[in-house]
Design a protein around this motif. Sequence first.
Motif, mmCIF file in Angstrom:
data_model
loop_
_atom_site.group_PDB
_atom_site.id
_atom_site.type_symbol
_atom_site.label_atom_id
_atom_site.label_comp_id
_atom_site.label_asym_id
_atom_site.label_seq_id
_atom_site.Cartn_x
_atom_site.Cartn_y
_atom_site.Cartn_z
ATOM 1 N N LYS A 1 38.820 25.566 23.014
ATOM 2 C CA LYS A 1 38.442 25.183 21.660
ATOM 3 C C LYS A 1 39.091 23.846 21.308
ATOM 4 C CE LYS A 1 37.872 29.883 20.005
ATOM 5 N NZ LYS A 1 38.319 30.903 19.062
ATOM 6 N N LYS A 2 38.414 23.098 20.462
ATOM 7 C CA LYS A 2 38.880 21.768 20.073
ATOM 8 C C LYS A 2 40.324 21.799 19.567
ATOM 9 C CE LYS A 2 37.834 17.818 17.173
ATOM 10 N NZ LYS A 2 36.983 17.199 16.183
ATOM 11 N N GLU A 3 40.646 22.793 18.726
ATOM 12 C CA GLU A 3 41.999 22.840 18.156
ATOM 13 C C GLU A 3 43.067 23.104 19.211
ATOM 14 O OE1 GLU A 3 40.044 26.882 17.101
ATOM 15 O OE2 GLU A 3 39.432 24.787 17.039
ATOM 16 N N ILE A 4 42.677 23.698 20.318
ATOM 17 C CA ILE A 4 43.625 23.907 21.419
ATOM 18 C C ILE A 4 43.705 22.647 22.273
ATOM 19 C CG2 ILE A 4 44.040 25.201 23.557
ATOM 20 C CD1 ILE A 4 42.794 27.639 22.099
ATOM 21 N N MET A 5 42.558 22.091 22.621
ATOM 22 C CA MET A 5 42.527 20.911 23.491
ATOM 23 C C MET A 5 43.188 19.695 22.839
ATOM 24 S SD MET A 5 41.382 22.141 26.239
ATOM 25 C CE MET A 5 41.212 20.652 27.205
ATOM 26 N N GLU A 6 43.202 19.632 21.541
ATOM 27 C CA GLU A 6 43.857 18.514 20.854
ATOM 28 C C GLU A 6 45.366 18.514 21.047
ATOM 29 O OE1 GLU A 6 42.407 19.055 16.861
ATOM 30 O OE2 GLU A 6 40.753 17.638 17.175
ATOM 31 N N ASN A 7 45.914 19.627 21.556
ATOM 32 C CA ASN A 7 47.346 19.713 21.839
ATOM 33 C C ASN A 7 47.717 19.121 23.193
ATOM 34 O OD1 ASN A 7 48.435 21.230 19.487
ATOM 35 N ND2 ASN A 7 46.955 22.742 20.182
ATOM 36 N N ILE A 8 46.702 18.822 24.014
ATOM 37 C CA ILE A 8 46.934 18.289 25.349
ATOM 38 C C ILE A 8 47.085 16.776 25.269
ATOM 39 C CG2 ILE A 8 46.024 18.139 27.714
ATOM 40 C CD1 ILE A 8 46.605 21.024 26.806
#
Length: 153
Positions: free
Chosen positions: A7-14
């Motif tokens: 999900k976008k909100e998870i991938m933005e943490n990478i």
Amino acid sequence: IGAFGGKKEIMENIAPEGEVYQAGTLSGNPVAMAAGLSTVRILKRIRPYSELDKRSRDFTEKVSQILKEKGIVHTYNRVGSMFTFFFTEEPVTNYEQAKKADTRLFAKFFKALLRNGELIPPSQFEAWFLSTSHSPEILNQALEKIEKAVKEL
């Protein structure tokens, strides 16, 4: 080559957007990617899979015959050029069944092979692999070493 997503909100943490750093050996390395692409192109052209499957089938059957002649109860699983021998009479289709195999005998088998110059994976829970580099001559040499090692058991 590998990839992951979410999900976008998870991938933005990478990283580089987020604070979580992710790395992998050769990830995005242009030399590794070029080598992988060249390998795929060669494999598409030469199509070695039928011959590799035949060599693997013949090899596992011959190893099985060597073990049978020594009276060693075993089974093996094979898919293409990947296979594993288990020292048990029961079929092995899951981890619980694999754990019932005689791992002490497998350890003796491994050590006898090693003494005879043949290296296989050191655990009964790992697969053996053949490749297009394993010519019939190399496989016959391996079978001779396996036969000698099995006689020592």
